[in-house]
Design a protein around this motif. Structure first.
Motif, PDB file in Angstrom:
ATOM      1  N   SER A 199       0.832  -1.202   0.000  1.00 49.99           N
ATOM      2  CA  SER A 199       0.000   0.000   0.000  1.00 49.99           C
ATOM      3  C   SER A 199       0.861   1.244   0.000  1.00 49.99           C
ATOM      4  N   SER A 212      -4.585  11.133  11.396  1.00 53.37           N
ATOM      5  CA  SER A 212      -5.157  11.476  10.102  1.00 53.37           C
ATOM      6  C   SER A 212      -4.927  10.391   9.063  1.00 53.37           C
ATOM      7  N   THR A 213      -3.832   9.616   9.218  1.00 51.73           N
ATOM      8  CA  THR A 213      -3.514   8.612   8.206  1.00 51.73           C
ATOM      9  C   THR A 213      -4.043   7.227   8.557  1.00 51.73           C
ATOM     10  N   GLY A 272       1.453   5.413   0.653  1.00 52.29           N
ATOM     11  CA  GLY A 272       1.109   6.339   1.721  1.00 52.29           C
ATOM     12  C   GLY A 272       1.506   5.840   3.082  1.00 52.29           C
ATOM     13  N   SER A 273       2.450   4.867   3.171  1.00 55.66           N
ATOM     14  CA  SER A 273       2.867   4.386   4.481  1.00 55.66           C
ATOM     15  C   SER A 273       4.059   5.187   4.964  1.00 55.66           C
ATOM     16  N   PRO A 283      -7.082   6.009   9.192  1.00 55.86           N
ATOM     17  CA  PRO A 283      -8.215   5.521   8.381  1.00 55.86           C
ATOM     18  C   PRO A 283      -7.792   5.081   6.983  1.00 55.86           C
ATOM     19  N   ASN A 284      -6.844   5.790   6.375  1.00 50.86           N
ATOM     20  CA  ASN A 284      -6.369   5.390   5.050  1.00 50.86           C
ATOM     21  C   ASN A 284      -5.662   4.055   5.099  1.00 50.86           C
ATOM     22  N   GLU A 285      -4.854   3.843   6.133  1.00 48.81           N
ATOM     23  CA  GLU A 285      -4.153   2.570   6.274  1.00 48.81           C
ATOM     24  C   GLU A 285      -5.155   1.429   6.462  1.00 48.81           C
ATOM     25  N   GLN A 341      -8.245   1.372   5.439  1.00 52.14           N
ATOM     26  CA  GLN A 341      -8.932   1.163   4.163  1.00 52.14           C
ATOM     27  C   GLN A 341      -8.060   0.369   3.191  1.00 52.14           C
ATOM     28  N   ASN A 342      -6.756   0.679   3.179  1.00 50.64           N
ATOM     29  CA  ASN A 342      -5.837  -0.069   2.306  1.00 50.64           C
ATOM     30  C   ASN A 342      -5.795  -1.539   2.684  1.00 50.64           C
TER      31      ASN A 342
END
Length: 246
Positions: free
Chosen positions: A134, A161-162, A136-137, A164-166, A168-169
Motif C-alpha cells: 500500500s 489522520s492517516t 502512503g505508508s 483511516p487510510n491505512e 482502508q488499504n
C-alpha cells in the motif's frame, strides 16, 4: 521486431472496443478469442467471458480459442499454461504473433465487436497478480511530517489522520485476497470433480473386466496415477477412516 506494447494495446482497444491497459490482461483469453472472431466471424462469442476474473475462466476461454485454431487448421501452439498466468512477456509474444496473423488474414470488412458480444459485460478483466504494498505508508508519513512544521510521530497528529487510510488499504487488500481465494477454491473443486469422475469410470471398467476374468493394463496405469502420492501430500489414515464410516 513486433509492435510495442502501446501500439498493440491501441490496436486491440480500437478493434474490440475495449479498454485494456496492460498486455497482461490478454491472459484471460477473451481478447484473443474476439480477435480471431474478427477474422472468421465464427467464434461462439456468447460463451467467451470477456470479464473473466479467475484462472478456470481463463482456461475455458482458451479452450474456445484452441477449437478455433483447430477448425481453421492453424498450427501455432497455444501455451495455455503460461498465458493464463498473465505474465507480460508471454502474452506480449503471443499478441505480437496474433497481430501479424490478423494483418495477413483480416478481410478488411467492417466488424462490430459489440454486436458480436451481444451485450456481454466488457469490464477490463482482472489479472491474478501479487498484491502491491500500500502507498502512503512510511515514505508519505515522513513527507507529511516535514510539511506539518516539523512535528514528530510521537505527537500523534499524523497517525490520527492517516490511520483511516491505512485501514482502508488493508481492508481493500483483504477483499482482493478473498476474491483470489474464492477463485482458487472454485478452480480446485472444478478439477477435483473431473478427477473423481475419471476415478469412478476407471473403477467401474476394472470391476466389469474382473467379472469377465480380464484385465486392462492401461486402466491399471491410470488408476495407479490417480492414487499416487508425493511426500507431504499423503492422505492421513484417520481421514480416510472417517470418510468411510460417515
Amino acid at each position: 521486431m513486433g509492435e510495442s506494447r502501446t501500439e498493440l494495446l491501441a490496436w486491440l482497444n480500437d478493434l474490440l472496443q475495449v479498454n485494456y491497459t496492460k498486455v497482461e490482461q490478454c491472459g484471460t483469453g477473451g481478447a484473443y478469442c474476439q480477435i480471431m472472431d474478427s477474422i472468421y466471424r465464427d467464434v461462439p462469442m456468447a460463451r467467451v467471458k470477456m470479464n473473466a476474473k479467475h484462472e478456470y475462466e481463463f482456461i475455458a476461454n482458451f479452450k474456445i480459442l484452441q477449437n478455433c485454431f483447430r477448425a481453421h487448421k492453424i498450427e501455432k501452439p497455444i501455451l495455455v499454461e503460461k498465458l493464463v498466468k498473465c505474465k507480460m512477456q508471454d502474452n506480449l509474444e503471443f499478441l505480437q504473433w496474433i497481430k501479424r496473423f490478423w494483418d495477413t488474414n483480416y478481410d478488411g470488412q467492417g466488424y462490430d465487436p459489440v454486436a458480436r458480444r451481444r451485450g456481454a459485460p466488457t469490464d477490463t478483466p482482472a489479472t491474478i497478480a501479487p498484491l502491491a504494498p500500500s502507498r502512503g505508508s512510511a515514505g508519505s508519513l515522513h513527507a507529511g511530517g516535514s510539511r506539518a512544521g516539523g512535528r514528530t510521530p510521537i505527537t500523534g497528529h499524523r497517525s490520527g489522520s492517516t490511520l483511516p487510510n491505512e485501514v482502508q488499504n488493508l481492508q481493500a487488500q483483504l477483499r482482493e485476497m478473498n476474491v483470489h481465494l474464492e477463485g482458487l477454491e472454485k478452480e480446485r473443486d472444478f478439477y477435483f470433480a473431473k478427477l473423481r469422475d475419471i476415478e469412478i469410470l476407471v473403477q467401474q471398467q476394472l470391476e466389469a473386466l474382473e467379472v469377465e476374468g480380464k484385465d486392462d493394463p492401461v486402466m491399471r496405469d491410470i488408476q495407479k496415477i490417480l492414487y499416487s502420492t508425493e511426500d507431504g501430500f499423503e492422505v492421513p489414515e484417520t481421514a480416510v477412516d472417517e470418510e468411510e464410516t460417515f
